[in-house]
Design an enzyme around this catalytic site. Structure first.
Site, PDB file in Angstrom:
ATOM      1  N   HIS A   1       0.844  -1.199   0.000  1.00  0.00           N
ATOM      2  CA  HIS A   1       0.000   0.000   0.000  1.00  0.00           C
ATOM      3  C   HIS A   1       0.875   1.243   0.000  1.00  0.00           C
ATOM      4  CE1 HIS A   1      -4.143   1.519   0.566  1.00  0.00           C
ATOM      5  NE2 HIS A   1      -3.547   2.566   1.088  1.00  0.00           N
TER       6      HIS A   1
ATOM      7  N   ASP B   1     -13.377   3.420   7.519  1.00  0.00           N
ATOM      8  CA  ASP B   1     -12.414   4.068   6.630  1.00  0.00           C
ATOM      9  C   ASP B   1     -13.092   4.543   5.351  1.00  0.00           C
ATOM     10  OD1 ASP B   1      -9.735   4.944   5.926  1.00  0.00           O
ATOM     11  OD2 ASP B   1      -9.920   3.473   4.322  1.00  0.00           O
TER      12      ASP B   1
ATOM     13  N   ARG C   1     -12.472  13.072   4.501  1.00  0.00           N
ATOM     14  CA  ARG C   1     -11.163  13.737   4.599  1.00  0.00           C
ATOM     15  C   ARG C   1     -10.794  14.382   3.274  1.00  0.00           C
ATOM     16  NH1 ARG C   1      -7.579   9.071   5.850  1.00  0.00           N
ATOM     17  NH2 ARG C   1      -5.885  10.546   5.649  1.00  0.00           N
TER      18      ARG C   1
ATOM     19  N   SER D   1      -5.990   4.916   8.764  1.00  0.00           N
ATOM     20  CA  SER D   1      -6.748   4.578   7.546  1.00  0.00           C
ATOM     21  C   SER D   1      -6.106   3.376   6.846  1.00  0.00           C
ATOM     22  CB  SER D   1      -6.761   5.798   6.611  1.00  0.00           C
ATOM     23  OG  SER D   1      -7.048   5.433   5.299  1.00  0.00           O
TER      24      SER D   1
ATOM     25  N   LYS E   1      -7.481  -0.829   7.125  1.00  0.00           N
ATOM     26  CA  LYS E   1      -7.881  -1.538   5.885  1.00  0.00           C
ATOM     27  C   LYS E   1      -7.038  -2.778   5.673  1.00  0.00           C
ATOM     28  CE  LYS E   1      -7.445   1.652   2.591  1.00  0.00           C
ATOM     29  NZ  LYS E   1      -7.696   3.041   2.936  1.00  0.00           N
TER      30      LYS E   1
HETATM   31  N1  URA Z   1      -4.083   5.864   1.556  1.00  0.00           N
HETATM   32  C1  URA Z   1      -5.031   5.446   2.423  1.00  0.00           C
HETATM   33  O1  URA Z   1      -5.545   4.339   2.312  1.00  0.00           O
HETATM   34  N2  URA Z   1      -5.394   6.270   3.411  1.00  0.00           N
HETATM   35  C2  URA Z   1      -4.856   7.489   3.571  1.00  0.00           C
HETATM   36  O2  URA Z   1      -5.222   8.170   4.492  1.00  0.00           O
HETATM   37  C3  URA Z   1      -3.873   7.924   2.669  1.00  0.00           C
HETATM   38  C4  URA Z   1      -3.502   7.086   1.664  1.00  0.00           C
END
Ligand code: URA
Length: 434
Positions: A82, A161, A168, A183, A187
């Site tokens: 990620h 999220d 956001r 966040s 996930k």
């Molecule tokens: N990627 C995400 O999943 N969350 C964030 O807050 C920023 C980038």
């Protein structure tokens, strides 16, 4: 407990109790707190920050807002990657197929465009027919069959999220270390991974502009992961200029296709290979990281990653022919060239301005309800360090409407800096945190 008191305490820089954070997140996820109050809380957090304890509680509460996907019936080590968000950052669509082709199991829950940065889900959805709304059963089954499945946060998985991320984006509260860390980690833990490779971006086009902040974010995510019994490594990588040449959803899919056929930009190829190698190593496919690097390279060169991506596109309802025939992807109706005002070396290309310009013409969102225009974006013709003449084309803006085109063109013109001398080379991979 009153929401307004919690907002006030965070606004004043106080440490919230676990109960307060749990109340806030759970009530918001169940639509019992309005967006305007949550927006105020996010802004208060943006300015006041959070302690390690608060972030841990926030992440665990976001995780607990939905189910943790049980992947125990799928054999093998589950590993994902990620990014904290960049401009032109399409490495997930390259590294994930390469790692899956190596035999790693890659369950990938991704996000959408956020602020000036792009999102993996929006890129995938620019492929006609591609479905990112899998059920958990479909996600698991696809992982078992193809080693790789992509989906977004859903009402069942990481729903807090999904709601907070969109809010956001529309309230200028993305660039907050605790909010980004919780966040991403909520996930990723929810998708049932054993291991995780993080790409923490730093520089003009990243949410973290300073390396100290990127390091703090990396350390926070690594320690959240460790506490959840996950193997996590974070690379801190440069995001001062866009990664590769393409910025914009369908345009980036085209560049992914070229890169998976070993005809992509050098920076994008290099970073994608390193991320894939880290995934392969953490996925326990090889004994050493060097072997993983060799394997990733081999799978790129022999087309295995490319074939894997096609297979997965087909499995998720998309048209895999788009990787060979770009006319099958959404295409822009107009092109505007930006030329260099004088001769010199490109000393900087401000990735945030490019990302904002792409978002202005439709590659991103102003409000969480906005639809993306998958066809639009920017293709750079130059990268930092290159020499240009007066009048050389610096980039092309691909658009589908004249609306806001002038504003976008101005931002893009401002994003290029020229110097008489060649600039110093910048490292792409700056640090590894584990
Ligand atoms: N990627 C995400 O999943 N969350 C964030 O807050 C920023 C980038």
């Amino acid at each position: 407990m009153r929401t307004v008191d919690i907002i006030q305490r965070k606004r004043d820089g106080e440490e919230l109790s676990s109960e307060e954070i749990q109340f806030l997140i759970n009530a918001y996820t169940q639509d019992q707190i309005p967006d305007y109050q949550m927006s105020a809380f996010l802004m208060a957090t943006y300015f006041s920050g959070m302690t390690d304890n608060e972030v841990t509680v926030l992440c665990n509460t976001m995780l607990g807002s939905g189910a943790v996907i049980d992947l125990s019936s799928v054999s093998g080590v589950k590993v994902d990657k990620h990014s904290t968000g960049g401009v032109g950052d399409k490495t997930s669509l390259i590294a994930a197929p390469l790692a899956a082709a190596a035999g790693a199991m890659v369950p990938m829950i991704s996000g959408r465009a956020l602020g000036h940065t792009g999102g993996t889900l929006d890129k995938l959805e620019s492929i006609p027919g591609f479905r990112t709304t899998l059920t958990v059963d479909e996600f698991r089954e696809q992982l078992r069959m193809y080693n790789l499945a992509f989906m977004g946060a859903t009402p069942e998985v990481a729903p807090a999220d999904a709601k907070l991320y969109a809010l956001r984006d529309a309230t200028a509260t993305v660039e907050s270390i605790p909010l980004v860390a919780s966040s991403i980690m909520s996930k990723k833990i929810a998708e049932g991974v054993d291991s995780l490779v993080l790409d923490v971006k730093v520089g003009a086009g990243a949410f973290m502009k300073r390396q100290v902040d990127a390091r703090r974010l990396a350390q926070m995510m690594v320690s959240i992961g460790r506490r959840a019994d996950k193997r996590v490594v974070a690379l801190i990588t440069d995001m001062n200029q866009p990664l590769g040449f393409a910025v914009g959803n369908a345009l980036e899919v085209m560049e992914v296709s070229q890169t998976l056929q070993n005809a992509g930009p050098t920076d994008l190829t290099r970073l994608s290979l390193e991320l894939a190698a880290r995934m392969i190593f953490l996925g326990r496919i090889t004994m050493t990281l060097d072997e993983a690097r060799e394997l990733a390279q081999k799978l790129l060169l022999d087309g295995s990653g490319y074939r894997k991506f096609k297979e997965v596109i087909k499995a998720q309802g998309g048209d895999p022919n788009v990787l060979d025939r770009f006319d099958l992807l959404p295409n822009a109706t107009g092109v505007r060239e930006i030329a260099s005002p004088r001769a010199g070396y490109i000393s900087a290309i401000d990735a945030e301005l490019i990302g904002k310009a792409a978002a202005l013409i439709g590659a991103g969102r102003d409000t969480k309800e906005d639809a993306i225009d998958p066809a639009v974006g920017v293709i750079l013709e130059v990268k930092t360090g290159m020499k240009v003449d007066a009048g050389s084309v610096l980039c092309r803006i691909y658009h589908t409407s004249e609306d806001r085109l002038e504003d976008a063109a101005e931002l893009i013109e401002d994003s290029f800096r020229l110097s008489k001398e060649p600039p110093e080379d910048r490292e792409l991979i700056l640090e590894v945190v584990s």
